[in-house]
Design a protein around this motif. Structure first.
Motif, PDB file in Angstrom:
ATOM      1  N   UNK A  54       0.827  -1.210   0.000  1.00 44.63           N
ATOM      2  CA  UNK A  54       0.000   0.000   0.000  1.00 44.63           C
ATOM      3  C   UNK A  54       0.858   1.256   0.000  1.00 44.63           C
ATOM      4  N   UNK A  55       1.911   1.246   0.799  1.00 46.72           N
ATOM      5  CA  UNK A  55       2.789   2.411   0.870  1.00 46.72           C
ATOM      6  C   UNK A  55       3.538   2.628  -0.442  1.00 46.72           C
ATOM      7  N   UNK A  56       4.035   1.552  -1.032  1.00 43.62           N
ATOM      8  CA  UNK A  56       4.795   1.665  -2.272  1.00 43.62           C
ATOM      9  C   UNK A  56       3.896   2.104  -3.428  1.00 43.62           C
ATOM     10  N   UNK A  57       2.688   1.584  -3.477  1.00 41.09           N
ATOM     11  CA  UNK A  57       1.745   2.003  -4.520  1.00 41.09           C
ATOM     12  C   UNK A  57       1.414   3.487  -4.377  1.00 41.09           C
ATOM     13  N   UNK A  58       1.285   3.935  -3.138  1.00 39.88           N
ATOM     14  CA  UNK A  58       0.991   5.346  -2.896  1.00 39.88           C
ATOM     15  C   UNK A  58       2.118   6.247  -3.395  1.00 39.88           C
ATOM     16  N   UNK A  59       3.326   5.718  -3.394  1.00 40.20           N
ATOM     17  CA  UNK A  59       4.486   6.475  -3.872  1.00 40.20           C
ATOM     18  C   UNK A  59       4.797   6.200  -5.333  1.00 40.20           C
ATOM     19  N   UNK A  60       3.863   5.527  -6.015  1.00 37.60           N
ATOM     20  CA  UNK A  60       3.990   5.239  -7.457  1.00 37.60           C
ATOM     21  C   UNK A  60       5.168   4.320  -7.743  1.00 37.60           C
ATOM     22  N   UNK A  61       5.471   3.441  -6.807  1.00 37.15           N
ATOM     23  CA  UNK A  61       6.546   2.470  -6.995  1.00 37.15           C
ATOM     24  C   UNK A  61       5.926   1.118  -7.315  1.00 37.15           C
ATOM     25  N   UNK A  62       6.317   0.568  -8.439  1.00 31.41           N
ATOM     26  CA  UNK A  62       5.767  -0.697  -8.896  1.00 31.41           C
ATOM     27  C   UNK A  62       6.626  -1.850  -8.381  1.00 31.41           C
ATOM     28  N   UNK A  63       5.969  -2.873  -7.851  1.00 25.78           N
ATOM     29  CA  UNK A  63       6.669  -4.073  -7.384  1.00 25.78           C
ATOM     30  C   UNK A  63       6.140  -5.263  -8.176  1.00 25.78           C
TER      31      UNK A  63
END
Length: 304
Positions: free
Chosen positions: A268-277
């Protein structure tokens, strides 16, 4: 003599400081105003360590995190060469015959004890940044020697067990870090945190890949490919092990209650920062809604 100092330390310090007993009085540290350890001396020798502040946001674009699940053996790394920098953990070093690691992280002291030959190869790699704890650095120097370290050491700390500070119990973490804007906790779990600034400490979730996610974000990478993030088939050896040399793991026992909710929180945090995993283990026990699953070939080499 070591046992003597340990007993002195235990007698003169509260139990919450017990995690420091093997370092005192051999290790001396200095801290920057931003909180991280920026000066290190061990057994009377100054130890060069990376300036963590200089690494903040220094990189960009994609990176591959090499975990150690059995599914790594299903990936053909031979053709063509990996087109992104690589970040390894623990025994992933055997993949160095296919590509060059730029970053590495080891925080399991048992790995230092059981795989010294792998550790020796890692620290001999010029151009590599090895993220590890003060205890890890002490083991490296004691067993390999300061003069044989060719990589750059980057000292990181568990947010719950900082050096020469009182340790925190899991339920105390959220209250302690509540005013730190670089940390975020789940609403229902005071023990599951995620840091965007590794200088303040890194939160553990029972797996080194959780550390690697926090480090990768801090370094500035915006697309994270993870190989070997299986989190199932715990009875099978890691990709670099044989059945006879398989080391035990406690991941099965903590997967549902700790690992899975921690990865969900990180997602959730990474998606909020536009970081794709992207999880390259298509049969991973980590669901798609947490990390998108794509095969290695489709992720890197599928033609449009």
């Amino acid at each position: 003599m070591g046992s003597f100092f340990k007993q002195v330390y235990r007698y003169t310090h509260p139990r919450s400081y017990r995690h420091n007993e093997n370092l005192w009085p051999y290790m001396k540290i200095g801290r920057a105003t931003t909180g991280e350890i920026n000066q290190l001396e061990y057994r009377g020798q100054p130890v060069p360590i990376a300036d963590l502040s200089s690494l903040k946001g220094k990189f960009s674009g994609p990176i591959m995190l090499a975990a150690t699940g059995p599914s790594v053996n299903e990936i053909d790394f031979t053709q063509p060469p990996l087109p992104v920098p690589a970040f390894g953990v623990n025994g992933a070093w055997s993949l160095s015959k296919f590509f060059e690691f730029s970053f590495y992280v080891i925080v399991d002291m048992g790995f230092f004890d059981k795989k010294p030959e792998i550790v020796a190869n890692i620290v001999a790699a010029r151009g590599l940044i090895l993220f590890t704890t003060a205890h890890g650095i002490a083991r490296i120097i004691d067993r390999i020697g300061l003069g044989n370290i060719q990589c750059t050491l980057a000292l990181i700390e568990d947010a719950a067990c900082k050096i020469y500070q009182s340790s925190l119990k899991p339920h105390e973490l959220k209250d302690f870090y509540i005013k730190d804007s670089s940390t975020a906790f789940t609403q229902s779990r005071p023990d599951i945190g995620f840091s965007t600034d590794i200088r303040q400490g890194i939160f553990d979730a029972g797996t080194v890949i959780y550390w690697a996610l926090q480090i990768s974000l801090y370094l500035g990478f915006t697309e994270l490919f993870i190989a070997g993030l299986d989190m199932n088939n715990f009875d099978k050896p890691r990709f670099y092990e044989s059945q006879s040399e398989k080391q035990p793991t406690n991941l099965k026992g903590i997967f549902t209650n700790l690992v899975l909710p921690a990865f969900e929180h990180a997602s959730l945090l990474l998606k909020d920062k536009k970081i794709r995993v992207i999880n390259l283990s298509v049969n991973s026990a980590i669901p798609d809604y947490i990390f998108e699953k794509v095969s290695y070939n489709d992720a890197f080499f599928k033609k449009n």
